[in-house]
Design a protein around this motif. Structure first.
Motif, short mmCIF file in Angstrom:
data_model
loop_
_atom_site.label_atom_id
_atom_site.label_comp_id
_atom_site.label_asym_id
_atom_site.label_seq_id
_atom_site.Cartn_x
_atom_site.Cartn_y
_atom_site.Cartn_z
N VAL A 234 2.35 -5.11 -16.93
CA VAL A 234 2.03 -5.32 -18.34
C VAL A 234 2.59 -4.15 -19.13
N LEU A 235 3.00 -4.45 -20.34
CA LEU A 235 3.50 -3.44 -21.28
C LEU A 235 2.69 -3.56 -22.55
N ASP A 236 2.46 -2.42 -23.19
CA ASP A 236 1.74 -2.44 -24.46
C ASP A 236 2.49 -1.57 -25.46
N ARG A 237 2.30 -1.87 -26.72
CA ARG A 237 2.98 -1.14 -27.78
C ARG A 237 2.16 0.03 -28.32
N CYS A 238 1.04 0.31 -27.66
CA CYS A 238 0.25 1.48 -28.03
C CYS A 238 -0.15 2.20 -26.74
#
Length: 168
Positions: A118-122
């Motif tokens: 998973v990748l997150d922008r924060c």
């Protein structure tokens, strides 16, 4: 039973929902660059090639072979603060990736072959429940991959990974 592509896509969607992340991917490594085989939350054209997070996760897992399941988990809480990724296209480019959590997928003989991530922008901290859920989902994905690999091989191989079907 659903076709393998559909199962992989469903597991990627479930991974994103379970971990509350906007992006989830299955990336496989091979002789060339890492290849994204299932995704949610990002169109194919938005991902720069290179797979730096996946490649790092696989390299760490390969170097730590035999150290137990924790060596198959790779977490970056804030990519801007991690010198391995601070200048990476995924971090400084339009994707604006700030955090990553991935579990390494291994072949039956133990060789790292890719990641479910998973990748997150924060920036974010992945707690023990997140890590446990990601590991469980990785096991399910591997089970689906092995099931697909053991399918009979008809002329039109419905069990092959996306883009690798046999026949005309």
């Amino acid at each position: 039973s659903p076709d393998p592509e559909e199962r992989f896509d469903r597991l990627v969607r479930l991974t994103a929902r379970t971990l509350g992340a906007p992006v989830s991917l299955v990336t496989l490594v091979g002789a060339d660059q890492p290849r994204v085989t299932a995704r949610v939350g990002v169109p194919a054209g938005e991902l720069p090639s290179g797979g730096s997070f996946c490649a790092a996760a696989v390299a760490v897992a390969a170097a730590a072979a035999g150290e137990g399941p924790r060596s198959d988990l790779f977490v970056v809480e804030d990519a801007r603060l991690d010198p391995r990724f601070a200048d990476d296209d995924l971090v400084v480019g339009p994707a604006q990736v700030r955090s990553y959590a991935g579990v390494v997928l291994r072949s039956p003989d133990g060789v790292p072959v890719g990641t479910l991530c998973v990748l997150d922008r924060c920036p974010r901290r992945f707690d023990d429940d997140d890590v446990r859920a990601l590991g469980d989902l990785g096991i399910e994905l591997l089970s689906s991959m092995r099931s697909a690999a053991s399918c009979p091989q008809p002329r039109h191989n419905r069990c092959a990974p996306r883009g690798a079907r046999n026949g005309p």
